[in-house]
Design a protein around this motif. Sequence first.
Motif, mmCIF file in Angstrom:
data_model
loop_
_atom_site.group_PDB
_atom_site.id
_atom_site.type_symbol
_atom_site.label_atom_id
_atom_site.label_comp_id
_atom_site.label_asym_id
_atom_site.label_seq_id
_atom_site.Cartn_x
_atom_site.Cartn_y
_atom_site.Cartn_z
ATOM 1 N N MET A 1 -36.882 -12.834 22.209
ATOM 2 C CA MET A 1 -36.476 -11.926 23.342
ATOM 3 C C MET A 1 -36.320 -12.460 24.650
ATOM 4 O O MET A 1 -37.416 -13.025 25.170
ATOM 5 N N ASP A 2 -35.203 -12.417 25.373
ATOM 6 C CA ASP A 2 -35.357 -12.926 26.859
ATOM 7 C C ASP A 2 -35.864 -11.844 27.720
ATOM 8 O O ASP A 2 -36.243 -10.829 27.504
ATOM 9 N N MET A 3 -36.088 -12.253 29.141
ATOM 10 C CA MET A 3 -36.808 -11.613 30.048
ATOM 11 C C MET A 3 -35.964 -10.420 30.508
ATOM 12 O O MET A 3 -36.547 -9.445 30.649
ATOM 13 N N GLN A 4 -34.624 -10.578 30.289
ATOM 14 C CA GLN A 4 -33.969 -9.297 30.660
ATOM 15 C C GLN A 4 -34.191 -7.961 29.565
ATOM 16 O O GLN A 4 -34.333 -6.984 29.842
ATOM 17 N N GLU A 5 -34.399 -8.562 28.396
ATOM 18 C CA GLU A 5 -34.477 -7.419 27.225
ATOM 19 C C GLU A 5 -35.620 -7.106 27.461
ATOM 20 O O GLU A 5 -35.811 -5.665 27.044
ATOM 21 N N GLN A 6 -36.793 -7.697 27.948
ATOM 22 C CA GLN A 6 -38.159 -7.235 28.189
ATOM 23 C C GLN A 6 -38.038 -6.421 29.175
ATOM 24 O O GLN A 6 -38.771 -5.310 29.111
ATOM 25 N N LEU A 7 -37.368 -6.720 30.398
ATOM 26 C CA LEU A 7 -37.242 -5.813 31.508
ATOM 27 C C LEU A 7 -36.547 -4.407 31.125
ATOM 28 O O LEU A 7 -37.235 -3.206 31.411
ATOM 29 N N ASP A 8 -35.424 -4.357 30.252
ATOM 30 C CA ASP A 8 -35.093 -3.414 29.890
ATOM 31 C C ASP A 8 -35.661 -2.259 29.034
ATOM 32 O O ASP A 8 -35.959 -1.261 29.154
ATOM 33 N N LEU A 9 -36.658 -2.810 27.959
ATOM 34 C CA LEU A 9 -37.586 -2.264 27.206
ATOM 35 C C LEU A 9 -38.685 -1.526 28.040
ATOM 36 O O LEU A 9 -38.925 -0.245 28.072
ATOM 37 N N PHE A 21 -46.234 6.469 39.747
ATOM 38 C CA PHE A 21 -46.092 5.237 40.373
ATOM 39 C C PHE A 21 -44.705 5.164 41.294
ATOM 40 O O PHE A 21 -43.691 5.962 41.063
ATOM 41 N N ASP A 22 -44.430 4.212 42.220
ATOM 42 C CA ASP A 22 -43.296 4.082 42.743
ATOM 43 C C ASP A 22 -42.521 2.882 42.873
ATOM 44 O O ASP A 22 -41.597 2.697 43.302
ATOM 45 N N ASP A 23 -43.295 1.663 41.932
ATOM 46 C CA ASP A 23 -42.603 0.479 41.634
ATOM 47 C C ASP A 23 -43.361 -0.008 40.465
ATOM 48 O O ASP A 23 -44.594 0.200 40.291
ATOM 49 N N TRP A 24 -42.868 -0.997 40.065
ATOM 50 C CA TRP A 24 -43.380 -1.896 39.116
ATOM 51 C C TRP A 24 -43.114 -3.294 38.968
ATOM 52 O O TRP A 24 -42.033 -3.836 39.625
ATOM 53 N N GLU A 25 -43.696 -4.248 38.441
ATOM 54 C CA GLU A 25 -43.357 -5.710 38.226
ATOM 55 C C GLU A 25 -43.908 -6.123 37.060
ATOM 56 O O GLU A 25 -45.007 -6.044 36.533
ATOM 57 N N TRP A 26 -43.073 -7.031 36.560
ATOM 58 C CA TRP A 26 -43.158 -7.805 35.125
ATOM 59 C C TRP A 26 -43.121 -9.189 35.435
ATOM 60 O O TRP A 26 -41.824 -9.476 35.695
ATOM 61 N N ASP A 27 -44.080 -9.888 35.165
ATOM 62 C CA ASP A 27 -43.902 -11.525 35.361
ATOM 63 C C ASP A 27 -43.802 -12.252 34.146
ATOM 64 O O ASP A 27 -43.777 -13.454 34.098
ATOM 65 N N GLY A 28 -43.586 -11.675 33.070
ATOM 66 C CA GLY A 28 -43.532 -12.009 31.641
ATOM 67 C C GLY A 28 -44.897 -12.161 30.998
ATOM 68 O O GLY A 28 -45.067 -12.549 29.960
ATOM 69 N N LYS A 53 -42.684 -0.420 21.473
ATOM 70 C CA LYS A 53 -42.296 -0.748 19.972
ATOM 71 C C LYS A 53 -41.072 -1.706 20.312
ATOM 72 O O LYS A 53 -40.096 -1.619 21.033
ATOM 73 N N GLY A 54 -41.061 -2.758 19.347
ATOM 74 C CA GLY A 54 -40.094 -3.645 19.642
ATOM 75 C C GLY A 54 -40.213 -4.839 20.576
ATOM 76 O O GLY A 54 -39.527 -5.605 20.789
ATOM 77 N N PHE A 55 -41.309 -4.821 21.293
ATOM 78 C CA PHE A 55 -41.354 -5.804 22.470
ATOM 79 C C PHE A 55 -42.053 -6.965 21.777
ATOM 80 O O PHE A 55 -42.942 -6.975 20.922
ATOM 81 N N LYS A 56 -41.366 -7.951 22.257
ATOM 82 C CA LYS A 56 -42.159 -9.351 21.617
ATOM 83 C C LYS A 56 -41.463 -10.501 22.922
ATOM 84 O O LYS A 56 -40.918 -10.252 23.656
ATOM 85 N N LEU A 57 -41.945 -11.880 22.567
ATOM 86 C CA LEU A 57 -41.697 -12.864 23.355
ATOM 87 C C LEU A 57 -40.110 -13.220 22.949
ATOM 88 O O LEU A 57 -39.685 -12.986 22.074
#
Length: 57
Positions: A1-9, A21-28, A53-57
């Motif tokens: 799973m690439d970073m964009q797929e993680q961000l979408d989930l 919340f008003d913002d979020w950040e994911w650094d992997g 569900k379905g989240f992975k590396l």
Amino acid sequence: MDMQEQLDLIERFLHYTTEPFDDWEWDGKELSLWLSDEPIERYSFTDVKDFIKGFKL
């Protein structure tokens, strides 16, 4: 799973959360939720994998 797929989930998951919340950040490795420029919640990769569900590396 690439970073964009993680961000979408994560974005889909956050759309349904009731946590204010008003913002979020994911650094992997860590998901941070922000409110008024202050971090209010932090979740590890393992936490995110457990509650999206379905989240992975």
